[in-house]
Design an enzyme around this catalytic site. Structure first.
Site, mmCIF file in Angstrom:
data_model
loop_
_atom_site.group_PDB
_atom_site.id
_atom_site.type_symbol
_atom_site.label_atom_id
_atom_site.label_comp_id
_atom_site.label_asym_id
_atom_site.label_seq_id
_atom_site.Cartn_x
_atom_site.Cartn_y
_atom_site.Cartn_z
ATOM 1 N N ASP A 189 6.749 5.313 -5.169
ATOM 2 C CA ASP A 189 5.656 4.898 -4.286
ATOM 3 C C ASP A 189 4.391 5.533 -4.830
ATOM 4 O O ASP A 189 4.436 6.320 -5.788
ATOM 5 C CB ASP A 189 5.911 5.329 -2.840
ATOM 6 C CG ASP A 189 5.275 4.386 -1.825
ATOM 7 O OD1 ASP A 189 4.052 4.190 -1.902
ATOM 8 O OD2 ASP A 189 5.994 3.849 -0.967
ATOM 9 N N HIS A 266 1.992 -0.503 -3.678
ATOM 10 C CA HIS A 266 2.472 0.887 -3.626
ATOM 11 C C HIS A 266 2.814 1.392 -5.029
ATOM 12 O O HIS A 266 3.816 2.096 -5.218
ATOM 13 C CB HIS A 266 3.683 1.004 -2.703
ATOM 14 C CG HIS A 266 3.360 0.899 -1.245
ATOM 15 N ND1 HIS A 266 2.822 1.936 -0.521
ATOM 16 C CD2 HIS A 266 3.472 -0.141 -0.380
ATOM 17 C CE1 HIS A 266 2.629 1.545 0.738
ATOM 18 N NE2 HIS A 266 3.002 0.283 0.842
ATOM 19 N N ASP A 321 5.996 -4.766 0.072
ATOM 20 C CA ASP A 321 5.216 -4.649 1.307
ATOM 21 C C ASP A 321 3.786 -4.204 1.033
ATOM 22 O O ASP A 321 3.496 -3.561 0.025
ATOM 23 C CB ASP A 321 5.887 -3.656 2.263
ATOM 24 C CG ASP A 321 5.959 -2.249 1.680
ATOM 25 O OD1 ASP A 321 6.354 -2.128 0.499
ATOM 26 O OD2 ASP A 321 5.625 -1.284 2.383
ATOM 27 N N GLU A 322 2.911 -4.540 1.973
ATOM 28 C CA GLU A 322 1.550 -4.007 2.082
ATOM 29 C C GLU A 322 0.735 -4.106 0.792
ATOM 30 O O GLU A 322 -0.054 -3.219 0.470
ATOM 31 C CB GLU A 322 1.597 -2.542 2.555
ATOM 32 C CG GLU A 322 2.181 -2.399 3.952
ATOM 33 C CD GLU A 322 2.144 -0.971 4.464
ATOM 34 O OE1 GLU A 322 1.927 -0.790 5.672
ATOM 35 O OE2 GLU A 322 2.352 -0.035 3.664
ATOM 36 N N ASP A 415 10.070 8.747 11.310
ATOM 37 C CA ASP A 415 8.933 9.621 11.022
ATOM 38 C C ASP A 415 7.935 9.629 12.167
ATOM 39 O O ASP A 415 6.989 10.410 12.164
ATOM 40 C CB ASP A 415 8.229 9.176 9.737
ATOM 41 C CG ASP A 415 7.679 7.761 9.833
ATOM 42 O OD1 ASP A 415 8.395 6.892 10.355
ATOM 43 O OD2 ASP A 415 6.537 7.518 9.384
ATOM 44 N N TRP A 463 9.820 8.192 6.536
ATOM 45 C CA TRP A 463 8.701 8.261 5.594
ATOM 46 C C TRP A 463 8.147 9.675 5.636
ATOM 47 O O TRP A 463 8.115 10.302 6.684
ATOM 48 C CB TRP A 463 7.632 7.232 5.951
ATOM 49 C CG TRP A 463 8.171 5.836 5.982
ATOM 50 C CD1 TRP A 463 8.592 5.124 7.070
ATOM 51 C CD2 TRP A 463 8.389 4.983 4.855
ATOM 52 N NE1 TRP A 463 9.037 3.881 6.692
ATOM 53 C CE2 TRP A 463 8.926 3.758 5.337
ATOM 54 C CE3 TRP A 463 8.164 5.117 3.484
ATOM 55 C CZ2 TRP A 463 9.254 2.701 4.495
ATOM 56 C CZ3 TRP A 463 8.494 4.055 2.647
ATOM 57 C CH2 TRP A 463 9.025 2.869 3.143
ATOM 58 N N GLU A 465 5.048 11.192 4.754
ATOM 59 C CA GLU A 465 3.646 11.613 4.730
ATOM 60 C C GLU A 465 3.411 12.908 5.493
ATOM 61 O O GLU A 465 2.617 13.747 5.074
ATOM 62 C CB GLU A 465 2.741 10.530 5.349
ATOM 63 C CG GLU A 465 2.586 9.286 4.521
ATOM 64 C CD GLU A 465 3.525 8.190 4.971
ATOM 65 O OE1 GLU A 465 3.136 7.021 4.874
ATOM 66 O OE2 GLU A 465 4.635 8.511 5.426
#
Length: 752
Positions: A189, A266, A321-322, A415, A463, A465
């Site tokens: 990622d 990503h 994704d995204e 998360d 996730w 972060e």
């Protein structure tokens, strides 16, 4: 819109039913089996538990390799011994038992396990280990069991926070206990590349390292990577030997490891190491690879060749994704690709890449999984969809005859906060308490059997972060992944929230003794409400995630003590109640007190009209919060903007007028708002309350401003509105003004 059922409401209803019918006999097993018949008798465990098994040699070797990790001292019976083995394992490939199913019988003669496969026998042993926790005796019981879904997974993000192989294997040990059978390993990622790839050394010499362990602190370095040997470098990666060790460790626990290589978005870490694969040719300018560049496909094919070589999983996850399409719009190579391939837009350009990669992976005998964005621009022919933005993507894929794995953010994102965000370490997104996770049904009957048969199962996503340490990772994973194991395994008829509450409290205590760091469940009083519009009253119920526990309360504004009233039954609210409630472990108070005002107010059931630029968000069902009647239904939201009670507004203001039906004296108009900064949910900058007697001429009663101090807080919940001397009004205009053009969420406009 039909409101999402709160897990707390479900818990309360179930508790009433259990009280009426008597508490059913239950075994201390998670996930709960499909069928069990248990007597009050017990069987003493021998000090040495011998067993026999008719497993094929390879399966027997695997079992013997696993047994040193098994909590019971199982010992293979010596062929020369005449003693009767305590455990008999019989596997019959032609059995009518399902592939992962088993039959387990415990009586005075010992233990018999029957299964169709070594996997079924393994799961029987996991059930046996849970039943034998006291180390002294076993219940006399007969269990016939099989999973509801074939896919039961845990996703682990090792890009944003690197977890070494020992940590990964530690989690494999525990999730196997609960019959989780997939580890989705998020290896790449934008925050770091974690897999050694021959021919691409910069991926692990450079793109696996940064100057900050915490992602928030990385911003101080402009999210740039550093060399592996630089002072202060944080990161890591897995060698081929590491991967093979983890994969084998998982295989012995009947867990398949599914690798994920993110594309086309990503991918900023790839482009930092090899900027020629970006549309700009420069590092740190984009997170999306250049689809018009053939070298991009050469890179991913080389990476996938290595992934396929070292991972035996039939599925390879390719992300999808995204992805921002901004650079593709301006890139000559991407635009030429679209022209050459007859693609209408950049969504179809992404679909082109996914389909081309799928064909390559299919040519190697494997299939792809992608996040639900791979539906955009047309779904690749053999792809399986992992539905995260909600359930719609998975259902759409299933209706098209594609397999789907359900992992909606509203129930399966581990998360996210798991308790009141004001009491928890910084996390991402909404609050997803364990009750909400447990309440999830991946394949409701309303979809029909033709759709449900394509839903493979469910997965919990972690996730990283906001996961700064290994211990915090476990704090977020457990116990919600245990709840999800029962979602994926246990048939609906055997899922009982009150039973699960008792079992999960015991389970948490157990895994703490095994060296894990679970969240020990909320120390706050939980609430739920039902509204009787005909009788104009609200029923307010209290409960707790902890068990056993006492709830003590007051209604005079004082703090509860161990001698305050003990909560025994719901409150009936016909006007207003000011409740203060707290959990007590015998005489010891836990957590903080709940301060809750509940009103059957004058706005309930009245007509509300949204201004043309003041309506609620239409693009996500759960953000509609009850639709046109949601802000006047008497139902208050909890601590999550995804609980179906909170109504969202973005990027416009909330601007609505309520018609009370007749001129009425009012003295209080308020609505609750939240601020959770990590997902960009903010308090309003200002709220205005206006009134009118004729619906034409409005008078401003007052304003309520967000202070600078409040605007800086990571998490805050508070009422905005007006309170004053009674005024006469028929129409009330409530205007919550955006400060940041992000999301506002409110749950009810209270008028008194």
């Amino acid at each position: 819109m039909k409101l999402l059922k709160s897990p707390l409401i479900i818990v309360s209803i179930t508790a009433l039913l259990l009280a009426a019918c008597g508490t059913p006999k239950e075994l201390s097993i998670i996930p709960y089996p499909q069928f069990e018949k248990t007597s009050s008798k017990t069987v003493k465990l021998p000090s040495i538990i011998t067993f026999t098994a008719n497993l094929p040699k390879n399966d027997m070797d695997d079992l013997l390799a696993y047994l040193p990790s098994y909590p019971l001292p199982l010992k293979l019976k010596n062929n020369e011994s005449n003693d009767t083995p305590f455990v008999s394992i019989k596997v019959a490939p032609d059995s009518s038992i399902s592939e992962e199913g088993y039959n387990l019988t415990i009586n005075k003669k010992g233990i018999n396990i029957e299964a169709k496969s070594a996997t079924g026998a393994f799961y029987a042993l996991q059930t046996l280990a849970q039943l034998a926790r006291n180390g002294k005796e076993l219940p006399v019981t007969t269990i016939k069991d099989e999973p509801r879904f074939p896919y039961r997974g845990l996703h682990l993000d090792v890009s944003r926070h690197f977890f070494n192989k020992e940590y990964v294997m530690k989690q494999l040990d525990l999730i196997a206990t609960y019959k989780i059978n997939r580890l989705h390993w998020h290896l790449t990622d934008g925050a770091g590349w974690r897999l050694e790839i021959p021919g691409y050394p910069r991926l692990t010499e450079f793109a696996a390292w940064r100057k900050a362990a915490n992602l928030q602190d990385w911003g101080k370095y402009d999210h740039h990577f550093c060399e592996k040997d630089e002072e202060g470098a944080y990161g890591g990666y897995y060698t081929e030997a590491d991967v093979r060790e983890v994969v084998e460790y998982a295989r012995l626990r009947h867990i398949t490891v599914i690798p994920e290589i993110e594309m086309p978005g990503h991918s900023s870490e790839v482009l930092a190491a090899y900027p020629q694969l970006s549309c700009t040719g420069e590092p740190y300018t984009s997170g999306e690879v250049c689809i018009g560049n053939e070298d991009t496909f050469k890179f991913f094919e080389d990476v996938l060749d290595e992934v396929i070589r070292i991972f035996p999983s039939h599925y390879i996850h390719i992300g999808g994704d995204e992805a921002s399409r901004r650079h593709w719009k301006a890139c000559p190579k991407c635009q030429q690709r679209m022209k050459d391939e007859g693609l209408k837009n950049e969504s179809e350009l992404q679909s082109y890449m996914i389909s081309r990669i799928e064909k390559y992976i299919n040519s190697k005998g494997r299939d792809i999984i992608g996040w639900d964005e791979i539906l955009d621009g047309g779904l690749a022919p053999n792809a399986t969809v992992m539905s995260w933005r909600g359930t719609e993507g998975g259902i759409a894929a299933a209706r098209m005859g594609h397999y789907a794995i359900m992992t909606p953010e509203s129930h399966c994102y581990l998360d996210h906060y798991q308790d009141d965000p004001e009491t928890q370490p910084l996390a991402f997104g909404a609050c997803v308490p364990i009750g909400q996770t447990y309440s999830y049904n991946p394949a409701p009957d309303t979809l029909g059997t033709e759709v449900c048969k394509y839903i493979l199962g469910v997965q919990g996503n972690v996730w990283a972060e906001y996961i700064p340490t290994y211990e915090h990772g476990e704090y977020m994973i457990y116990p919600r992944i245990i709840a999800l194991s029962e979602v994926g395994w246990t048939p609906l008829k055997n899922k009982h929230p009150e039973s699960f509450k008792r079992r999960i409290n015991n389970e948490i205590r157990h895994i703490k003794t095994k060296g894990y760091n679970p969240f020990t469940l909320s120390e706050l009083v939980q609430t739920s409400q039902t509204v009787d519009y005909a009788k104009k009253r609200i029923t307010l119920s209290l409960t707790s995630e902890k068990h056993p526990i006492d709830i003590r309360y007051t209604t005079d504004g004082s703090e509860p003590t161990s001698s305050s009233k003990l909560y025994k039954k719901p409150f009936i609210v016909k006007d207003s109640i000011l409740l203060t409630a707290r959990l007590f472990d015998k005489t010891t108070p836990l957590g903080k007190s709940l301060h809750l005002r509940t009103d059957y107010h004058k706005g309930i059931g009245k007509k509300i009209t949204y201004a043309p630029q003041g309506g609620y968000y239409q693009h996500k069902e759960v953000y509609k919060g009850g639709g046109d009647t949601g802000l006047l239904d008497g139902l208050r939201g909890g601590k999550s903007y995804m609980d179906g009670r909170w109504q969202g507004f973005c990027p416009n203001d909330l601007d609505a007028t309520i018609d009370l039906g007749k001129i009425t004296a009012i003295h209080r108009v308020v609505a609750n708002f939240m601020q959770i900064r990590t997902p960009q949910v903010f308090l309003p900058a200002k709220v205005e309350v206006w009134v009118s007697t004729d619906g034409k001429d409005f008078t401003l009663l007052g304003t309520d401003n967000c202070s600078e101090e409040e605007a800086k807080k990571d998490v805050i919940f508070r009422d905005f509105g007006w309170i004053g001397a009674p005024v006469q009004a028929r129409y009330v205009r409530f205007h919550a003004i955006q400060g940041r053009k992000q999301f506002l969420f409110t749950d009810e406009i209270v008028i008194q």
